[in-house]
Design a protein around this motif. Sequence first.
Motif, PDB file in Angstrom:
ATOM      1  N   VAL A  16      45.052  45.443  32.766  1.00  0.00           N
ATOM      2  CA  VAL A  16      45.114  44.123  32.125  1.00  0.00           C
ATOM      3  C   VAL A  16      45.988  43.176  32.941  1.00  0.00           C
ATOM      4  O   VAL A  16      45.621  42.022  33.179  1.00  0.00           O
ATOM      5  CB  VAL A  16      45.633  44.245  30.675  1.00  0.00           C
ATOM      6  CG1 VAL A  16      45.950  42.884  30.092  1.00  0.00           C
ATOM      7  CG2 VAL A  16      44.601  44.950  29.813  1.00  0.00           C
ATOM      8  N   LEU A  17      47.141  43.659  33.394  1.00  0.00           N
ATOM      9  CA  LEU A  17      48.047  42.801  34.155  1.00  0.00           C
ATOM     10  C   LEU A  17      47.463  42.430  35.518  1.00  0.00           C
ATOM     11  O   LEU A  17      47.707  41.336  36.024  1.00  0.00           O
ATOM     12  CB  LEU A  17      49.415  43.472  34.308  1.00  0.00           C
ATOM     13  CG  LEU A  17      50.217  43.566  33.007  1.00  0.00           C
ATOM     14  CD1 LEU A  17      51.448  44.426  33.197  1.00  0.00           C
ATOM     15  CD2 LEU A  17      50.591  42.186  32.491  1.00  0.00           C
ATOM     16  N   LYS A  18      46.673  43.322  36.088  1.00  0.00           N
ATOM     17  CA  LYS A  18      46.008  43.001  37.348  1.00  0.00           C
ATOM     18  C   LYS A  18      44.980  41.892  37.139  1.00  0.00           C
ATOM     19  O   LYS A  18      44.852  40.979  37.952  1.00  0.00           O
ATOM     20  CB  LYS A  18      45.325  44.245  37.915  1.00  0.00           C
ATOM     21  CG  LYS A  18      44.715  44.031  39.279  1.00  0.00           C
ATOM     22  CD  LYS A  18      44.082  45.300  39.802  1.00  0.00           C
ATOM     23  CE  LYS A  18      43.440  45.050  41.158  1.00  0.00           C
ATOM     24  NZ  LYS A  18      42.695  46.222  41.621  1.00  0.00           N
ATOM     25  N   ALA A  19      44.265  41.963  36.018  1.00  0.00           N
ATOM     26  CA  ALA A  19      43.276  40.928  35.701  1.00  0.00           C
ATOM     27  C   ALA A  19      43.947  39.585  35.419  1.00  0.00           C
ATOM     28  O   ALA A  19      43.362  38.531  35.654  1.00  0.00           O
ATOM     29  CB  ALA A  19      42.440  41.349  34.501  1.00  0.00           C
ATOM     30  N   ALA A  20      45.197  39.632  34.925  1.00  0.00           N
ATOM     31  CA  ALA A  20      45.923  38.410  34.575  1.00  0.00           C
ATOM     32  C   ALA A  20      46.765  37.889  35.731  1.00  0.00           C
ATOM     33  O   ALA A  20      47.558  36.964  35.550  1.00  0.00           O
ATOM     34  CB  ALA A  20      46.808  38.667  33.363  1.00  0.00           C
ATOM     35  N   LYS A  21      46.600  38.456  36.902  1.00  0.00           N
ATOM     36  CA  LYS A  21      47.391  38.034  38.057  1.00  0.00           C
ATOM     37  C   LYS A  21      47.117  36.559  38.360  1.00  0.00           C
ATOM     38  O   LYS A  21      45.964  36.128  38.394  1.00  0.00           O
ATOM     39  CB  LYS A  21      47.020  38.883  39.268  1.00  0.00           C
ATOM     40  CG  LYS A  21      47.889  38.647  40.469  1.00  0.00           C
ATOM     41  CD  LYS A  21      47.521  39.587  41.598  1.00  0.00           C
ATOM     42  CE  LYS A  21      48.384  39.289  42.803  1.00  0.00           C
ATOM     43  NZ  LYS A  21      47.989  40.101  43.945  1.00  0.00           N
ATOM     44  N   GLY A  22      48.183  35.802  38.529  1.00  0.00           N
ATOM     45  CA  GLY A  22      48.043  34.384  38.827  1.00  0.00           C
ATOM     46  C   GLY A  22      48.106  33.494  37.603  1.00  0.00           C
ATOM     47  O   GLY A  22      48.161  32.277  37.734  1.00  0.00           O
ATOM     48  N   PHE A  23      48.087  34.078  36.408  1.00  0.00           N
ATOM     49  CA  PHE A  23      48.205  33.279  35.191  1.00  0.00           C
ATOM     50  C   PHE A  23      49.631  32.756  35.086  1.00  0.00           C
ATOM     51  O   PHE A  23      50.572  33.394  35.547  1.00  0.00           O
ATOM     52  CB  PHE A  23      47.875  34.118  33.954  1.00  0.00           C
ATOM     53  CG  PHE A  23      46.419  34.459  33.784  1.00  0.00           C
ATOM     54  CD1 PHE A  23      45.484  34.204  34.766  1.00  0.00           C
ATOM     55  CD2 PHE A  23      45.977  35.054  32.618  1.00  0.00           C
ATOM     56  CE1 PHE A  23      44.149  34.521  34.605  1.00  0.00           C
ATOM     57  CE2 PHE A  23      44.642  35.378  32.439  1.00  0.00           C
ATOM     58  CZ  PHE A  23      43.733  35.113  33.438  1.00  0.00           C
ATOM     59  N   ARG A  24      49.794  31.604  34.460  1.00  0.00           N
ATOM     60  CA  ARG A  24      51.117  30.980  34.364  1.00  0.00           C
ATOM     61  C   ARG A  24      51.935  31.567  33.225  1.00  0.00           C
ATOM     62  O   ARG A  24      51.393  31.918  32.181  1.00  0.00           O
ATOM     63  CB  ARG A  24      50.959  29.480  34.139  1.00  0.00           C
ATOM     64  CG  ARG A  24      50.350  28.759  35.328  1.00  0.00           C
ATOM     65  CD  ARG A  24      50.195  27.299  35.037  1.00  0.00           C
ATOM     66  NE  ARG A  24      51.488  26.650  34.948  1.00  0.00           N
ATOM     67  CZ  ARG A  24      51.959  25.818  35.859  1.00  0.00           C
ATOM     68  NH1 ARG A  24      51.250  25.544  36.916  1.00  0.00           N
ATOM     69  NH2 ARG A  24      53.134  25.252  35.697  1.00  0.00           N
ATOM     70  N   GLY A  25      53.234  31.634  33.446  1.00  0.00           N
ATOM     71  CA  GLY A  25      54.162  32.039  32.399  1.00  0.00           C
ATOM     72  C   GLY A  25      53.998  33.489  31.991  1.00  0.00           C
ATOM     73  O   GLY A  25      53.659  34.354  32.791  1.00  0.00           O
ATOM     74  N   ALA A  26      54.234  33.742  30.706  1.00  0.00           N
ATOM     75  CA  ALA A  26      54.190  35.106  30.188  1.00  0.00           C
ATOM     76  C   ALA A  26      52.775  35.677  30.222  1.00  0.00           C
ATOM     77  O   ALA A  26      52.601  36.891  30.183  1.00  0.00           O
ATOM     78  CB  ALA A  26      54.724  35.134  28.763  1.00  0.00           C
ATOM     79  N   SER A  27      51.780  34.821  30.307  1.00  0.00           N
ATOM     80  CA  SER A  27      50.393  35.294  30.337  1.00  0.00           C
ATOM     81  C   SER A  27      50.117  36.191  31.534  1.00  0.00           C
ATOM     82  O   SER A  27      49.186  36.992  31.506  1.00  0.00           O
ATOM     83  CB  SER A  27      49.432  34.115  30.369  1.00  0.00           C
ATOM     84  OG  SER A  27      49.571  33.337  29.212  1.00  0.00           O
ATOM     85  N   ALA A  37      45.154  36.367  27.070  1.00  0.00           N
ATOM     86  CA  ALA A  37      44.726  35.385  28.065  1.00  0.00           C
ATOM     87  C   ALA A  37      43.502  35.861  28.837  1.00  0.00           C
ATOM     88  O   ALA A  37      42.593  35.072  29.114  1.00  0.00           O
ATOM     89  CB  ALA A  37      45.873  35.085  29.023  1.00  0.00           C
ATOM     90  N   THR A  38      43.468  37.148  29.184  1.00  0.00           N
ATOM     91  CA  THR A  38      42.310  37.654  29.923  1.00  0.00           C
ATOM     92  C   THR A  38      41.069  37.683  29.038  1.00  0.00           C
ATOM     93  O   THR A  38      39.974  37.375  29.511  1.00  0.00           O
ATOM     94  CB  THR A  38      42.558  39.062  30.500  1.00  0.00           C
ATOM     95  OG1 THR A  38      43.012  39.925  29.468  1.00  0.00           O
ATOM     96  CG2 THR A  38      43.551  39.031  31.623  1.00  0.00           C
ATOM     97  N   ARG A  39      41.241  38.016  27.771  1.00  0.00           N
ATOM     98  CA  ARG A  39      40.096  38.008  26.855  1.00  0.00           C
ATOM     99  C   ARG A  39      39.514  36.595  26.766  1.00  0.00           C
ATOM    100  O   ARG A  39      38.297  36.393  26.818  1.00  0.00           O
ATOM    101  CB  ARG A  39      40.514  38.503  25.475  1.00  0.00           C
ATOM    102  CG  ARG A  39      39.314  38.616  24.535  1.00  0.00           C
ATOM    103  CD  ARG A  39      39.688  39.163  23.179  1.00  0.00           C
ATOM    104  NE  ARG A  39      40.161  40.530  23.305  1.00  0.00           N
ATOM    105  CZ  ARG A  39      41.156  41.041  22.569  1.00  0.00           C
ATOM    106  NH1 ARG A  39      41.774  40.308  21.682  1.00  0.00           N
ATOM    107  NH2 ARG A  39      41.521  42.293  22.723  1.00  0.00           N
TER     108      ARG A  39
END
Length: 116
Positions: A16-27, A37-39
């Motif tokens: 999940v965190l790999k998919a959310a790489k580059g998202f801003r803030g806690a996301s 956020a990824t969903r």
Amino acid sequence: MRVKTGIIRRKRHKRVLKAAKGFRGASGDAFKQAKQATRRAMAFATRDRKVNKRRMRQLWITRINSAARMNGVSYSVLMNGLKKAGILLDRKVLADIALNNATEFTKLVEAAKSAL
């Protein structure tokens, strides 16, 4: 001895965190926010793949219509004429011909006019 979810949980969190790489803030950092956020991002991606197809078709139709009107026919008349003439070119190809090869497009318009 009870079974713990250590390895499985770590693997799931990493995915999940790999998919959310580059998202801003806690996301991009926190698992719970990253999961949400990824969903959401995946839902937008699915929707926008369809929207992109729709927009491209609109663009092709606009280009064909513009080129057709320069040759004295409307889009609908051109498409009807091409169908009756047995010219089976899709809108993507027609738009490309209209944009890059005006003389060939004029020939197609003439063929469509003669078929009507």
